[in-house]
Enzyme design. Structure first.
Site, mmCIF file in Angstrom:
data_model
loop_
_atom_site.group_PDB
_atom_site.id
_atom_site.type_symbol
_atom_site.label_atom_id
_atom_site.label_comp_id
_atom_site.label_asym_id
_atom_site.label_seq_id
_atom_site.Cartn_x
_atom_site.Cartn_y
_atom_site.Cartn_z
ATOM 1 N N ARG A 1 -89.725 -56.538 -25.955
ATOM 2 C CA ARG A 1 -89.368 -56.899 -24.583
ATOM 3 C C ARG A 1 -90.306 -56.207 -23.600
ATOM 4 O O ARG A 1 -90.481 -56.686 -22.485
ATOM 5 C CB ARG A 1 -87.930 -56.478 -24.264
ATOM 6 C CG ARG A 1 -86.871 -57.274 -24.981
ATOM 7 C CD ARG A 1 -85.506 -56.852 -24.496
ATOM 8 N NE ARG A 1 -85.540 -56.632 -23.066
ATOM 9 C CZ ARG A 1 -84.978 -55.597 -22.436
ATOM 10 N NH1 ARG A 1 -84.299 -54.713 -23.104
ATOM 11 N NH2 ARG A 1 -85.089 -55.460 -21.141
ATOM 12 N N CYS B 1 -75.112 -53.643 -19.496
ATOM 13 C CA CYS B 1 -76.115 -53.640 -20.555
ATOM 14 C C CYS B 1 -76.144 -52.241 -21.133
ATOM 15 O O CYS B 1 -75.346 -51.381 -20.744
ATOM 16 C CB CYS B 1 -77.482 -54.055 -20.031
ATOM 17 S SG CYS B 1 -78.247 -52.803 -19.045
ATOM 18 N N ARG C 1 -74.544 -51.721 -14.175
ATOM 19 C CA ARG C 1 -75.530 -52.484 -13.429
ATOM 20 C C ARG C 1 -74.942 -53.588 -12.550
ATOM 21 O O ARG C 1 -75.131 -54.785 -12.789
ATOM 22 C CB ARG C 1 -76.603 -53.029 -14.375
ATOM 23 C CG ARG C 1 -77.226 -51.921 -15.189
ATOM 24 C CD ARG C 1 -78.442 -52.331 -15.933
ATOM 25 N NE ARG C 1 -79.627 -52.422 -15.100
ATOM 26 C CZ ARG C 1 -80.842 -52.663 -15.566
ATOM 27 N NH1 ARG C 1 -81.028 -52.835 -16.845
ATOM 28 N NH2 ARG C 1 -81.864 -52.735 -14.759
ATOM 29 N N ASP D 1 -87.429 -45.033 -16.085
ATOM 30 C CA ASP D 1 -87.954 -45.686 -17.290
ATOM 31 C C ASP D 1 -88.842 -44.758 -18.119
ATOM 32 O O ASP D 1 -89.178 -45.067 -19.256
ATOM 33 C CB ASP D 1 -88.771 -46.935 -16.912
ATOM 34 C CG ASP D 1 -87.875 -48.091 -16.473
ATOM 35 O OD1 ASP D 1 -86.652 -47.983 -16.649
ATOM 36 O OD2 ASP D 1 -88.408 -49.088 -15.957
ATOM 37 N N LEU E 1 -75.423 -54.904 -4.217
ATOM 38 C CA LEU E 1 -76.440 -54.724 -3.163
ATOM 39 C C LEU E 1 -77.246 -56.007 -2.946
ATOM 40 O O LEU E 1 -77.654 -56.308 -1.822
ATOM 41 C CB LEU E 1 -77.367 -53.553 -3.511
ATOM 42 C CG LEU E 1 -76.666 -52.191 -3.633
ATOM 43 C CD1 LEU E 1 -77.634 -51.108 -4.090
ATOM 44 C CD2 LEU E 1 -76.025 -51.794 -2.300
ATOM 45 N N VAL F 1 -80.475 -42.232 -11.684
ATOM 46 C CA VAL F 1 -80.569 -43.655 -11.319
ATOM 47 C C VAL F 1 -79.560 -44.519 -12.095
ATOM 48 O O VAL F 1 -78.844 -45.329 -11.510
ATOM 49 C CB VAL F 1 -82.013 -44.176 -11.511
ATOM 50 C CG1 VAL F 1 -82.113 -45.656 -11.148
ATOM 51 C CG2 VAL F 1 -82.988 -43.362 -10.662
ATOM 52 N N LYS G 1 -94.667 -55.693 -16.638
ATOM 53 C CA LYS G 1 -93.511 -56.546 -16.977
ATOM 54 C C LYS G 1 -92.635 -56.775 -15.749
ATOM 55 O O LYS G 1 -92.266 -57.910 -15.442
ATOM 56 C CB LYS G 1 -92.689 -55.887 -18.084
ATOM 57 C CG LYS G 1 -91.319 -56.521 -18.288
ATOM 58 C CD LYS G 1 -90.536 -55.878 -19.409
ATOM 59 C CE LYS G 1 -89.757 -54.651 -19.018
ATOM 60 N NZ LYS G 1 -88.530 -54.884 -18.238
ATOM 61 N N ASN G 2 -92.281 -55.709 -15.056
ATOM 62 C CA ASN G 2 -91.323 -55.862 -13.965
ATOM 63 C C ASN G 2 -91.899 -56.647 -12.790
ATOM 64 O O ASN G 2 -91.188 -57.386 -12.123
ATOM 65 C CB ASN G 2 -90.799 -54.486 -13.522
ATOM 66 C CG ASN G 2 -89.861 -53.878 -14.562
ATOM 67 O OD1 ASN G 2 -89.444 -54.561 -15.494
ATOM 68 N ND2 ASN G 2 -89.552 -52.604 -14.424
HETATM 69 C C1 UD1 Z 1 -85.556 -52.263 -12.017
HETATM 70 C C2 UD1 Z 1 -86.415 -52.332 -13.246
HETATM 71 C C3 UD1 Z 1 -85.994 -51.305 -14.277
HETATM 72 C C4 UD1 Z 1 -85.949 -49.905 -13.639
HETATM 73 C C5 UD1 Z 1 -85.105 -49.935 -12.361
HETATM 74 C C6 UD1 Z 1 -85.148 -48.610 -11.615
HETATM 75 C C7 UD1 Z 1 -86.956 -54.694 -13.283
HETATM 76 C C8 UD1 Z 1 -86.849 -55.986 -13.991
HETATM 77 N N1 UD1 Z 1 -86.307 -53.673 -13.813
HETATM 78 O O1 UD1 Z 1 -84.229 -52.622 -12.424
HETATM 79 O O2 UD1 Z 1 -86.948 -51.294 -15.336
HETATM 80 O O3 UD1 Z 1 -85.369 -49.010 -14.555
HETATM 81 O O4 UD1 Z 1 -85.597 -50.945 -11.464
HETATM 82 O O5 UD1 Z 1 -86.452 -48.250 -11.335
HETATM 83 O O6 UD1 Z 1 -87.648 -54.594 -12.295
HETATM 84 N N2 UD1 Z 1 -77.376 -50.894 -8.273
HETATM 85 C C9 UD1 Z 1 -76.152 -51.119 -7.672
HETATM 86 N N3 UD1 Z 1 -75.942 -52.343 -7.097
HETATM 87 C C10 UD1 Z 1 -76.888 -53.321 -7.107
HETATM 88 C C11 UD1 Z 1 -78.131 -53.075 -7.712
HETATM 89 C C12 UD1 Z 1 -78.346 -51.831 -8.289
HETATM 90 O O7 UD1 Z 1 -75.284 -50.250 -7.659
HETATM 91 O O8 UD1 Z 1 -76.634 -54.402 -6.559
HETATM 92 C C13 UD1 Z 1 -77.602 -49.585 -8.919
HETATM 93 C C14 UD1 Z 1 -77.852 -49.734 -10.431
HETATM 94 O O9 UD1 Z 1 -76.638 -49.810 -11.149
HETATM 95 C C15 UD1 Z 1 -78.636 -48.478 -10.717
HETATM 96 C C16 UD1 Z 1 -79.453 -48.280 -9.441
HETATM 97 O O10 UD1 Z 1 -78.805 -49.044 -8.419
HETATM 98 O O11 UD1 Z 1 -77.744 -47.400 -10.883
HETATM 99 C C17 UD1 Z 1 -80.897 -48.729 -9.565
HETATM 100 O O12 UD1 Z 1 -80.961 -50.074 -9.951
HETATM 101 P P1 UD1 Z 1 -82.132 -51.041 -9.485
HETATM 102 O O13 UD1 Z 1 -83.176 -50.279 -8.747
HETATM 103 O O14 UD1 Z 1 -81.524 -52.218 -8.831
HETATM 104 O O15 UD1 Z 1 -82.724 -51.494 -10.883
HETATM 105 P P2 UD1 Z 1 -83.132 -52.955 -11.328
HETATM 106 O O16 UD1 Z 1 -83.777 -53.675 -10.192
HETATM 107 O O17 UD1 Z 1 -82.014 -53.617 -12.034
#
Ligand code: UD1
Length: 418
Positions: A399, A118, A123, A306, A127, A328, A22-23
């Site tokens: 989903r 969410c 989230r 996950d 970054l 995380v 999915k991702n």
């Molecule tokens: C992706 C996956 C999700 C998985 C996650 C971590 C997809 C669609 N989803 O989500 O299933 O659980 O990786 O492996 O690929 N963060 C910030 N600022 C940012 C971005 C992230 O602080 O700009 C923080 C988030 O709040 C979280 C951590 O970084 O605490 C990890 O998030 P991230 O790795 O970005 O997850 P996603 O890409 O959203």
């Protein structure tokens, strides 16, 4: 509202094939905005989230079609792309935000709604923004939208404060068409990041180092149409491995890349689960009782966030006390209260769940509050006495789990979605 009825107690037996990731699919479909002409992506799971990202593409003016009968193929025709993404879709599914990098790279301008929080935490997207700024974009936030302007993106160097999967993917996509070299330090190393890099490279991008903490991207002026098959879903694979273990059956999980579930394999071995690992299949069987575990979720190759809730369901039946620490996301223990309604004994202490093993779980009506919480409740219900009812108001399971009803029924589970 979906109602899922699961009668527990049947050992799962047989074979189950894992669907495409999915991702990976969500990121690669977003990346197709970078490619002019026709993109063909195979092994795309038939999931609600995939339908949502395809709707985003259509709202941006692309033609996108999905065919489940043709090997789960997505075809995308891309002439021009609008620069504004629709509010209702981006706020419905956070991964829709991933279109920001490709739109910016194609148009020099993008206006994307802030995705908001969410069920698993706030989230933020800081970054992603920091990464785009490093490539020369000017960013401001107005009326709930992130507005990024760049003209032509230049290469740049960004060091991510945390190895965010989404931010790494955003920068990689934007940098693919930037002028000159870009470097992402402290990049996410998840297999889905590597899959996205392989897709872009097949289309003519020049990306090296994906899968390590430093990714280098030499911008090219144009990408080419491409056909690509995405990798199997490691989280779906892990979910079926845990379902096999908790029901004390014997299941061969097929179409899995064992390296991608290495951290789960190690932990399951520690818990006493027997695993026969082959090139693309893993046979799972639990010969004796479950031993308790200490787990900390980490970015890849650490234990995936996950997978923590599905693993917690298994550990409810361990002989002793397990501890799961979540590093995380800040709010990933919503499922704990629901598992406790099924007879589990889990206490929360800050960012850790202390799981005291019990000898049995009992069926109960429970609520599915997010996708992986849903997986945990399915796993628990498969082992519980009696029939559980999972109320899935927002269709979370659909989903993330393609054909979950037929896959579990094929293994002997009594599972019904109404
Ligand atoms: C992706 C996956 C999700 C998985 C996650 C971590 C997809 C669609 N989803 O989500 O299933 O659980 O990786 O492996 O690929 N963060 C910030 N600022 C940012 C971005 C992230 O602080 O700009 C923080 C988030 O709040 C979280 C951590 O970084 O605490 C990890 O998030 P991230 O790795 O970005 O997850 P996603 O890409 O959203």
């Amino acid at each position: 509202m979906r109602k899922i009825f699961i009668k527990g107690g049947n050992p799962l037996n047989g074979e189950v094939a894992v669907s495409g990731s999915k991702n990976s699919a969500l990121a690669i479909i977003a990346a197709s905005i970078l490619l002019p002409g026709k993109t063909t992506i195979r092994s795309v799971p038939n999931l609600l989230d995939v339908k949502t990202i395809l709707r985003v593409l259509r709202a941006l003016g692309l033609r996108a079609e999905y065919s489940a009968s043709q090997h789960n193929t997505v075809e995308i025709w891309n002439d021009d792309v609008k620069h504004v993404a629709p509010y209702e879709l981006v706020t419905k599914m956070r991964a829709s935000f991933f279109v920001i990098g490709p739109i910016l790279a194609r148009k020099g301008l993008a206006k994307i709604p802030l995705p908001g929080g969410c069920a698993i935490g706030s989230r933020p997207v800081n970054l992603h923004i920091k990464g785009l700024e490093a490539l020369g974009a000017k960013v401001h936030i107005e009326h709930g939208f992130v507005i990024v302007k760049a003209g032509k993106l230049a290469g740049g160097r960004v060091c991510l404060d945390f190895p965010s999967v989404g931010a790494t993917e955003t920068v990689m996509m934007a940098a693919a068409l930037a002028q000159g070299w870009s470097i992402i330090e402290n990049a996410a190393r998840e297999p889905e990041v590597v899959d996205l890099a392989n897709f872009l490279n097949k289309a003519g991008a020049k990306i090296v180092g994906a899968g390590t903490e430093e990714i280098k991207i030499e911008g090219v002026s144009k990408l080419n149409p491409v056909e690509y098959r995405i990798i199997p879903d490691r989280i779906e694979a892990g979910t079926y491995m845990l379902a096999a273990a908790i029901t004390r059956g014997k299941v061969a999980v097929k179409n899995v890349i064992p390296d991608h579930v290495e951290s789960l394999i190690r932990k399951l071995e520690e818990a006493g689960v027997s695993l026969k690992v082959e090139e693309n299949s893993i046979e799972v069987h639990l010969p004796d009782g479950i031993r308790p575990l200490d787990i900390k979720t980490m970015p890849y190759p650490g234990f995936p966030t996950d997978m923590q809730s599905p693993l917690a369901a298994l550990l409810c039946l361990a002989k002793g006390t397990s501890v799961i620490s979540e590093t995380v996301f800040e709010n990933r223990f919503m499922y704990v209260h629901e598992l406790n309604r099924m007879g589990a004994d889990i206490k929360l202490e800050g960012q850790s769940a202390i799981i005291h093993g019990v000898t049995k779980l009992s069926s109960a009506p429970v609520k599915v509050c997010d996708l992986r919480a849903g997986a945990a409740l399915v796993i628990a219900a498969l082992a519980a006495n009696g029939e559980s009812l999972l109320e899935d108001r927002d269709h979370h399971l659909e989903r993330g789990y393609e054909n979950i009803a037929s896959k579990l029924k094929g293994l002997g589970a009594e599972f019904k979605i109404v």
